[in-house]
Structure formats: C-alpha cells, structure tokens
Design an enzyme around this catalytic site. Structure first.
Site, PDB file in Angstrom:
ATOM      1  N   ASP A 422      51.485  39.061  35.585  1.00 50.49           N
ATOM      2  CA  ASP A 422      50.839  40.094  36.387  1.00 50.49           C
ATOM      3  C   ASP A 422      50.911  39.630  37.844  1.00 50.49           C
ATOM      4  O   ASP A 422      51.192  38.457  38.109  1.00 50.49           O
ATOM      5  CB  ASP A 422      49.386  40.246  35.935  1.00 50.49           C
ATOM      6  CG  ASP A 422      48.615  41.220  36.803  1.00 50.49           C
ATOM      7  OD1 ASP A 422      49.144  42.301  37.083  1.00 50.49           O
ATOM      8  OD2 ASP A 422      47.486  40.887  37.206  1.00 50.49           O
ATOM      9  N   THR A 424      48.504  40.728  40.920  1.00 52.33           N
ATOM     10  CA  THR A 424      47.229  40.482  41.591  1.00 52.33           C
ATOM     11  C   THR A 424      46.346  39.562  40.761  1.00 52.33           C
ATOM     12  O   THR A 424      46.016  39.850  39.615  1.00 52.33           O
ATOM     13  CB  THR A 424      46.491  41.810  41.853  1.00 52.33           C
ATOM     14  OG1 THR A 424      47.353  42.671  42.586  1.00 52.33           O
ATOM     15  CG2 THR A 424      45.225  41.558  42.651  1.00 52.33           C
ATOM     16  N   ASP A 622      44.982  38.568  34.298  1.00 56.60           N
ATOM     17  CA  ASP A 622      43.594  38.233  34.622  1.00 56.60           C
ATOM     18  C   ASP A 622      42.647  39.420  34.562  1.00 56.60           C
ATOM     19  O   ASP A 622      41.444  39.255  34.711  1.00 56.60           O
ATOM     20  CB  ASP A 622      43.517  37.623  36.030  1.00 56.60           C
ATOM     21  CG  ASP A 622      43.665  38.671  37.117  1.00 56.60           C
ATOM     22  OD1 ASP A 622      44.574  39.520  36.985  1.00 56.60           O
ATOM     23  OD2 ASP A 622      42.871  38.660  38.068  1.00 56.60           O
TER      24      ASP A 622
END
Length: 733
Positions: A422, A424, A622
C-alpha cells in the site's frame, strides 16, 4: 519432502478434443458449482458455442462449438473471462475446504508439571540404580515385574499418555505416537527392565520440557509486549457507588470507571467523561486519541489524562487484546503445510514400528530386539522438529515487536516471491502535511480549511490529521457540523449550516455532480510535484483543493532491495490514491508495477489474480481499505504505528514499529527457521535409522536404544531453541 505441488485454481487445460468438441479441466469448477447455470448461460450467449455442460466433481467442462469461427485459444480466453467473475468466491470456498484438514492442537503440559515429573523420575532412576533394578531380570513372575517401585513409578508417570494413546487407538482405529510410547514402556517392564522404561520417560520429558518452556517464553513475551498487568478495575453500581473488583468478574453491561494513569481492561463505549487515551498497544496508533461520550475504547489502552465511565461490550477472553494474545499463543498450532505433513507422516510411521517389531521378533526370536523397534521411532522427533522451531521463531519475533499469528505464515513468508505494498502509511510515513491550499475566486483559504476539517474531524486517516493539524497551527476553528459519513477510499461527507460539505478525491466529487474542471490545471501541477490532492465542495460547488504530501519512509527502498536479494521477484504498489500520485511513488521506490484509484475489493482481486498464477503473495498495509487484501494474501502484514485495528485483526503478521527493515528481518528469520526444520528432519531420520539398523542386528541394547532415540528428539529441540536467540537486528540496520 512434504510439499504439495502448486495448483493454479483458474488454469484451464484441454484434456480431450475433437473437431467442434473439447473437454476442459479447471480446478475452480469444483468450488463454484452453485453458479453453474449462470456460467452456462454466459457461454451459450456466445453464438459460436452451441452446447456446454459442467461436471463439478471431475472439475471438467464439455464444450460443443463452431470450429470454423473459433479456435481453441479464443475459446479458452472466453471461458477465462467468464470464470474470472467468480474468482473471489472460488478462493473463499477453497480456503474453507482447506481449513477442514488442519490438524487439531496437540496435548500440552505445564512446565511446572513436567518439572515435577522430572524430579520424581530422576529419584526413581537413582533408587533403581541403588537396588540394581537396572539389571534385566527375566526370572521374576510377570505380575511381580509390575509391582516393584520403579515399574509402578513408570506407570504413574505415563498416566497422561493413556488417554491420548489408548483413546486415539479406539477413536481413530490407528495407533499414534503416545500408543507407541506406552507400548514400549509396558514392553520394557514385561522384560524386567523397568529402568529402561524410566529412561524412555525421562528423555521424552526433557524434550517435552524444552518445548513447553519455549511456548511459555512466547506467552510471557506476548504478555510483556501488550503490558497487561492490571488485575482489578473500578466498577460502578446502580446506586452510584464505585468498588474495586477483579477484572475476571466484569461482564457485558457492567459500568467501569477508569482514571488517569489506569489501563482500560474491557472493550466498550464511553458513557460519560472525556480522556486522552494511548491505544498504541492495541491499534499501533502513535498519536493518543481523545475519547468522548460515544467513543469506542479497547482493552489494553492507557488513559493518559482524564476520567471516563465505560459501558462494557466485551470482557475477558472476548476483548480485542485477548483475541490477539490468543491467536499468537495458538500460533504454533496454526500449522504450516510442512508441519501438517510432518505430523501426518509421523502418524503413518507409528504402525510401521509395530510391524517392524513383529517382523524382528519372527526373524530373531529376540524379544529385546523387537522391543527396540518400538523404543526407536521417528514420530516424536519429526513432530517436535517443526513445532519447537516455529514456537521459538514466534517468541523471537515477539521480542522485536512483531506478532506472528501462526507457523504457517512463517513457511509462507519463506516461500513468498511477490510483494504488494500500500502507499499511504506503508511506503510513506503516514504523517503527511498540508503544503498548498488553492481556492476558487471569492473563497478564502481559511474557509476551505475550516470546512474540510469539519468533514475530516472524526476520521483517523493520516490526511485528515494533516488537515486538522494545519487548522490548529493556523488558529482556525473547525466549523460546527452534523453527522459525518465515510465513503471508503473516496471521501467524507458532513453538513455545516444545512450545506452539504464533501471532502475527497476528484472522482468522488464528480459522482456527486461537482464540476472540478475549474481547478484542473492547478491540480495537475500539484500532482506533478508529488502531492496528493484533496477536493473540497459545498453542495454542488467546488470550493478549493488542498495539496498534501507524505514523506517517504526512511530505509524503505533499502528494505525492498534487501527483500529482492532474499528471493522476492516482483514488487507491486496498489493504492486508492490517484494514478499520477502512485506513479511518482512507484518511480521513487523502484517497484515493478503499480495501480491507483483502487477500492478495497480491487486490491483483494489483484491478490487473488496473482495467486491464480501460483505466486506466493505478501501484502503489506496499514488501513481499513487494506484489510480485504491482507486477509486474502498468503501473508498479510500490517506495518507501523498507524495501523488500524481492522488491519491488525485481519493481518497474519503485525509489526508495531515504523521501521521497514523489519520486513527483511522477518523474511530472514523465516528462511532460517525453514533451514532449521530441514536440519531437524535430517537429524531425526539419520539417528533413528542408524539405531534401528543396529538394534535389528542385536548390537544395541534396549537401554541405549532408548537413549539414542530420545537423544535425537533432544537434539532437534535444542537445534530449534537456537532460534530463540537468533540475532536478526543486523538486517534492520
């Protein structure tokens, strides 16, 4: 040795063909049988396919087609496109089927209980030596051989094995390792050698003690990591009184009062009060959160400042923290494929020992040699060779702030060849800041900031925090707003003075009929600079755009290079951000490919697509939007202090630090673990095979046969315990 061949679930193979008629085989057909009618209708809607049928049991599909207009390659392409619509469902069903084969948890004894048995056993062996009971005495009547103190002690010490050994034989109609151990102990007593029986038990208990000690160390490390020490809480009663009670007495619906400096020991909702709560131990969130009436709180969180009353929703073993601890405690029993095969393989070898004992007796007429065939077996060492290694690795990882939820993920990590990231909070620090605010004419930037903060106030997204932080530093008050709605991977929506405020990406505003073209050129400039662009609108009018940039994580590129060196062939970036933004980050990190503007289900489908090509996939994320992909990956890893509780719950490995070098550290530890497991197999098979050969030849007495066999078990456990102290910190520098 124990590996299955890889199976491509969506691969379509031609198994028989005639002109205009062809039979295909596809593994996925077995799992999507309830969609047969839909699939056949889709096939027949193609004019060139005349007739089709599916056999889900054989996983075959029979197609009659016009071979003058359609060749085999085109036909396979048509079928692949149709079946791809059922990819997600097929993989879900396959995982359900696979989970039925998981071996259940083995009997485990407490370290203290095993310690007591070792003391008793040592005393009995000492007594036996003093009384010369270690000398084989075949002149005693059979019943007297069971009535001396060493023999009675041996039977007492094996009482815990009888339930599993005899019970397993009755239930499964097949002897197991415990059955074999009991048989060898009784046989030793029968030949008048109770000392050999005690030796078998002693050495077996030493190996069991070492294994249980490793698991205890793992539990202790987890408890220390989560820092759960509170035994008492303050309970508020209906009459308004508050009393200190044991945590274990709290149940759903109870009201718990938590003061400054105290831990929250239940999951629940704040009924009254306000507090600053540090929940990093649970969610990994680095910033303390302000909890108000209606806010959700978790067990394991610490109240830094303030007092709150919590309405208990989950208590005891049902809390988030307890579930995390339970998952990791049971991790060695969430078995890796190699561990599952080792257990099954060792169980299949047990009858072999009985047959070998019978054959040896028939050939030599020596009861002693036959007994050695039961004393020396592969099963114990093979089982412990995997269980102890995985337990030790999990313990070592916990000490470094890494929670691994099963031995199967260690094996999958060691075999992985594809990494999905991912953006960000994963490739970047997840702590972005506002760099630019551009407004349409006649709109003040402070108004844009105040309105965007109103929509983002309840969000935990890093970009929302950047906007709120900018408001705070500029001294701008957040606009009073109504209820906030979250549109995952799109944006936020709220009301201010009956005006609808939307904050999110361009496509989200365009879906709601907001014209974004007026600031299109400015937006493209910010994107070229590497900024993420947030659009802000009031009703159907664009108010402005906010440029936000997130700093790349230190050492992330170094981490990716290290992972490539360890065997990762392909690194991909999947993000919900704009493709332009994804492109900039992809170039900086040197990834192989990227996709932008993805929804959570899109990320999950990308994972499944790679798995269908036999790739072993690691997904690192996250946030909530990463949760589906984390769940479907072979290994899902939540990285960093900004992880949401959804990511932690669905991931297989949780890294609580922000250091990306933890990724190659886990990979290194996993590969080292599998290397130790292979060494253990060699030790067990080599030593025990040698023992069986010498025993059958009559060159190895029963006593030394027991010593040799149990020594191999102790060797593999000792070899595995090395993983407790393996230093992987050098990888993280």
């Amino acid at each position: 040795m124990f590996k299955k061949g890889k199976t491509d679930l969506l691969e379509i193979k031609s198994i028989h063909e005639l002109p205009g008629r062809i039979r295909f085989h596809c593994e996925a057909l077995y799992y999507i049988r309830e969609f047969n009618e839909e699939i056949l209708n889709s096939l027949l809607s193609t004019n060139m396919i005349k007739k089709a049928s599916i056999n889900n049991i054989t996983k075959n599909m029979l197609i009659y087609y016009d071979n003058t207009k359609l060749d085999k390659k085109d036909l396979i392409k048509i079928i692949s496109e149709i079946l791809s619509n059922y990819t997600m469902f097929a993989y879900k069903q396959k995982r359900k089927e696979d989970s039925k084969d998981i071996v259940t948890r083995e009997r485990e004894e407490d370290v203290k209980d095993i310690g007591k048995r070792l003391i008793i056993n040592t005393s009995l062996i000492g007594y036996s030596c003093l009384k010369n009971n270690h000398i084989i005495n075949t002149n005693l009547p059979i019943y007297n051989r069971f009535l001396n103190i060493p023999a009675l002690g041996a039977l007492y010490l094996t009482k815990s094995l009888f339930k599993d050994g005899i019970g397993g034989l009755i239930k499964n109609k097949r002897p197991n390792a415990d059955t074999l151990t009991i048989s060898s102990i009784i046989a030793s007593i029968l030949v008048g050698n109770s000392s050999s029986a005690l030796t078998i038990i002693l050495l077996s208990d030493i190996a069991e003690f070492m294994t249980s000690y490793t698991m205890k160390k793992t539990r202790d490390s987890i408890a220390h990591m989560m820092n759960l020490n509170d035994d008492f809480v303050w309970k508020k009663y209906e009459d308004g009184s508050v009393k200190k009670v044991l945590v274990e007495n709290i149940k759903e619906g109870d009201k718990v009062v938590v003061h400054t400096g105290e831990k929250i020991c239940v999951d629940g909702v704040v009924l009254s009060g306000e507090a600053v709560v540090d929940q990093s131990a649970v969610t990994g969130e680095y910033m303390p959160d302000i909890k108000k009436i209606g806010s959700e709180v978790f067990s394991g969180s610490l109240v830094k400042n303030g007092n709150i009353i919590v309405d208990t929703k989950r208590a005891g073993d049902n809390t988030v923290v307890s579930r995390i601890i339970n998952m990791v405690e049971n991790a060695p029993y969430n078995k890796a494929q190699i561990q599952d095969y080792a257990d099954k393989f060792s169980n299949y070898l047990v009858p072999f020992n009985f047959l070998l004992a019978g054959a040896t007796y028939l050939a030599t007429k020596s009861f002693t040699r036959a007994l050695n065939m039961m004393v020396i077996d592969y099963s114990c060492g093979i089982k412990l060779s995997t269980a102890a290694a995985f337990s030790a690795t999990i313990n070592n990882a916990v000490k470094q702030g890494i929670l691994i939820k099963g031995g199967n993920y260690i094996e999958a990590m060691a075999e992985a060849d594809t990494l999905i990231l991912d953006k960000t909070g994963t490739l970047t620090e997840g702590r972005p800041e506002v760099l630019d605010i551009i407004t349409v004419s006649d709109v003040d930037y402070k108004e844009v900031l105040a309105l965007s903060a109103a929509a983002e106030e309840t969000s935990n997204h890093p970009m929302a925090k950047a906007i709120l932080s900018k408001c705070a530093t500029e001294g701008i008050d957040i606009a009073h707003h109504g209820e906030t709605l979250t549109h995952v991977s799109k944006g936020m929506e709220t009301t201010v003075n009956e005006d609808i405020i939307r904050v999110g990406n361009k496509s989200y505003l365009q879906e709601n009929n907001v014209d974004t073209d007026i600031l299109e050129n400015k937006s493209e400039e910010l994107i070229k600079q590497g900024q993420s662009v947030i659009y802000v609108s009031k009703n159907d009018k664009l108010m402005g755009i906010i440029g936000i940039q997130d700093k790349m994580r230190d050492n992330m590129k170094k981490s990716l290079n290290n992972l490539r060196y360890q065997g990762i062939d392909e690194v991909l970036l999947l993000t919900g951000d704009l493709k332009e933004q994804a492109s900039i980050v992809a170039k900086k990190m040197g990834v192989d490919d990227y996709e932008g503007e993805l929804l959570p289900e899109d990320k999950a489908k990308s994972v499944l697509k790679l798995q269908s090509k036999n790739s072993k996939v690691i997904m690192v994320g996250d946030g909530i939007n990463d949760a589906p992909a984390l769940a479907y990956a072979d290994v899902g890893i939540s990285l960093g202090c900004g992880c949401t509780d959804a990511a932690i719950e669905t991931s297989d490995i949780t890294i609580q630090s922000d250091d990306p070098m933890a990724l190659p550290a886990i990979m290194s530890l996993s590969k080292n673990t599998m290397k130790v497991v292979r060494q253990n197999f060699g030790i067990v098979i080599g030593i025990n095979t040698l023992g069986l050969v010498f025993s059958a030849a009559g060159a190895l007495p029963v006593f030394w046969g027991a010593v040799l066999h149990n020594s191999s078990t102790i060797f593999v456990v000792s070899n595995s315990i090395r993983l407790l102290f393996a230093n992987v910190s050098n990888v993280r520098k």
